[in-house]
Design a protein around this motif. Structure first.
Motif, mmCIF file in Angstrom:
data_model
loop_
_atom_site.group_PDB
_atom_site.id
_atom_site.type_symbol
_atom_site.label_atom_id
_atom_site.label_comp_id
_atom_site.label_asym_id
_atom_site.label_seq_id
_atom_site.Cartn_x
_atom_site.Cartn_y
_atom_site.Cartn_z
ATOM 1 N N THR A 153 3.936 -34.124 -29.868
ATOM 2 C CA THR A 153 2.813 -34.335 -28.948
ATOM 3 C C THR A 153 2.233 -33.008 -28.484
ATOM 4 O O THR A 153 1.034 -32.925 -28.177
ATOM 5 N N GLN A 154 3.064 -31.977 -28.447
ATOM 6 C CA GLN A 154 2.577 -30.666 -28.007
ATOM 7 C C GLN A 154 1.549 -30.098 -28.985
ATOM 8 O O GLN A 154 0.661 -29.336 -28.587
ATOM 9 N N THR B 254 8.697 -42.585 -26.494
ATOM 10 C CA THR B 254 7.741 -42.794 -25.418
ATOM 11 C C THR B 254 7.729 -41.661 -24.391
ATOM 12 O O THR B 254 6.646 -41.239 -23.955
ATOM 13 N N PRO B 255 8.881 -41.120 -23.965
ATOM 14 C CA PRO B 255 8.839 -40.034 -22.981
ATOM 15 C C PRO B 255 8.017 -38.817 -23.410
ATOM 16 O O PRO B 255 7.268 -38.269 -22.580
ATOM 17 N N GLU C 52 6.119 -44.723 -14.647
ATOM 18 C CA GLU C 52 4.982 -44.088 -13.972
ATOM 19 C C GLU C 52 3.728 -44.081 -14.842
ATOM 20 O O GLU C 52 2.623 -44.365 -14.364
ATOM 21 N N VAL C 53 3.893 -43.746 -16.116
ATOM 22 C CA VAL C 53 2.743 -43.474 -16.981
ATOM 23 C C VAL C 53 2.250 -44.717 -17.706
ATOM 24 O O VAL C 53 1.059 -44.820 -18.019
ATOM 25 N N PHE C 54 3.137 -45.687 -17.964
ATOM 26 C CA PHE C 54 2.770 -46.836 -18.789
ATOM 27 C C PHE C 54 2.894 -48.145 -18.021
ATOM 28 O O PHE C 54 3.564 -48.231 -16.998
ATOM 29 N N VAL D 90 4.977 -37.239 -21.251
ATOM 30 C CA VAL D 90 4.883 -35.825 -20.858
ATOM 31 C C VAL D 90 3.531 -35.257 -21.267
ATOM 32 O O VAL D 90 2.887 -34.514 -20.499
ATOM 33 N N ALA D 91 3.057 -35.581 -22.470
ATOM 34 C CA ALA D 91 1.761 -35.086 -22.938
ATOM 35 C C ALA D 91 0.634 -35.597 -22.039
ATOM 36 O O ALA D 91 -0.301 -34.843 -21.706
ATOM 37 N N ILE D 92 0.713 -36.857 -21.628
ATOM 38 C CA ILE D 92 -0.316 -37.432 -20.759
ATOM 39 C C ILE D 92 -0.330 -36.729 -19.408
ATOM 40 O O ILE D 92 -1.392 -36.354 -18.881
#
Length: 379
Positions: free
Chosen positions: A121-122, A147-148, A271-273, A152-154
């Motif tokens: 993702t980076q 998924t994590p 938190e993100v999804f 982190v990217a988001i």
């Protein structure tokens, strides 16, 4: 680092094979599904099946996120790159998965679409930083395990104010798929006596989420590591449960999996999804509560909302048995396309493309051509 060679020891493999042969009752069959594609490849790479008694059979499950991704999602990704002109970033396996009309991301790239293969993702974040004039979309895919890093990217994109970065989210969840397979077992489904639970997924979610399998379906689960001796020991543990009439979740992969998993990673996911109401799986159909989308707080980074596309209904290649293989109903050799028109150089379905696909495992290690006397486990 240890925990590699120790789990490929031939002497221990023979001892485990003898213990399994002694434990397996000759008056019954043991049909064990390895949910994870990593287990499938370990079984075929090391010839584990050839060390089993004839009445102990491994059934290949849908544990390959590239394989279970429906063709329509590939079509949507191609549309993102071609109609909206975004820079689409994704992983190598996805590039060659067949889409509708024999298209693929790789072919779309060859025709001029800006589609780039990444390793993490980076990489997608870096591309967004280096090309502020371009809209960069991360084609995110995987079970809970991957998924994590997407989360982190988001969060990184939000913190850095990367307005040209968004995510096309295709992360799916393991327990709902397992529930569907067990719920459809029967004359038209697959009969299972035990489940080899996934390894990497379980390091994240823990062993607790599988409790419904024995309680609701009466099928034992053993969470198994990826090495050949892990698989063999887990098979023995399942056979012993079945013989004793026990039905519970056991954890063979104690060196990596706990009951509660990774709380920090799970909190990040929460938190993100959010959980989608429904999501289509190749071979399993639309499953409720089986996939993730970006939460309301991060909806501005959702590529599906930023770049809406509609695609026609997709259809599998005629004769491709990938959907049935993913359900465990058929094996790759039951498909008339396997090894003829469908090869790694000319894949007709996703099961031949992915590094975790069952067809790729059969082809790569040639076990479908091997006799029961073939050498195995490092021989």
């Amino acid at each position: 680092m240890r925990y590699v060679d120790e789990f490929r020891d031939q002497r221990l493999a023979r001892q485990l094979a003898a213990a399994i042969a002694a434990a397996a009752r000759p008056d019954r069959e043991y049909r064990l599904m390895e949910f994870c594609g990593g287990h499938t490849h370990a079984i075929f790479r090391y010839g584990v099946q050839h060390l089993m008694p004839s009445n102990v059979r491994f059934i290949h499950g849908p544990g390959c996120p590239v394989c279970v991704l429906p063709m329509a999602r590939i079509d949507q990704a191609i549309a993102l790159a071609t109609r909206h002109g975004v820079t689409l970033c994704t992983y190598g396996d996805l590039m060659r998965v067949p889409a509708s009309e024999r298209k693929s991301l790789l072919k779309a790239k060859a025709e001029g679409a800006d589609i780039r293969m990444i390793y993490s993702t980076q990489d997608a974040l870096r591309i967004a930083r280096e090309n502020p004039e371009r809209q960069v979309v991360l084609f995110a895919i995987g079970f809970e395990t991957t998924t994590p890093p997407t989360a982190v990217a988001i969060k990184t994109a939000r913190a850095e104010g990367l307005a040209n970065f968004s995510v096309f989210c295709n992360h799916v969840l393991t327990p709902p798929a397992l529930r569907t397979i067990l719920a459809t077992a029967g004359p038209e489904g697959v009969r299972l006596d035990g489940i080899l639970g996934p390894s990497h997924v379980s390091t994240l979610i823990g062993s607790r989420p599988y409790a419904f399998v024995p309680s609701e379906f009466g099928v034992p689960v053993v969470i198994a590591g990826f090495e050949p001796l892990d698989v063999m020991q887990s098979a023995l543990m399942l056979i012993e449960q079945i013989n004793a009439g026990r039905c519970e979740v056991e954890n063979q992969y104690l060196r990596a999996v706990t009951e509660d998993g990774n709380p920090k990673a799970l909190a990040l996911m929460d938190e993100v999804f959010r959980i989608r109401d429904r999501f289509e799986w190749r071979g399993l159909g639309e499953l409720p509560d089986s996939a993730l989308a970006l939460s309301e707080d991060y909806a501005d980074l959702d590529a599906e909302l930023r770049f809406p596309v509609e695609v026609p209904e997709s259809r599998e290649a005629r004769g491709c048995e990938c959907p049935a293989i993913l359900r465990g109903v058929k094996e790759p050799t039951d498909c008339r396309l396997f090894g003829t028109v469908c090869t790694p150089d000319n894949p007709m379905g996703s099961c031949m493309v992915s590094s975790e696909g069952a067809c790729a495992a059969y082809w790569s290690y040639g076990r479908f051509r091997a006799s029961s006397s073939s050498p195995a486990v490092g021989a």
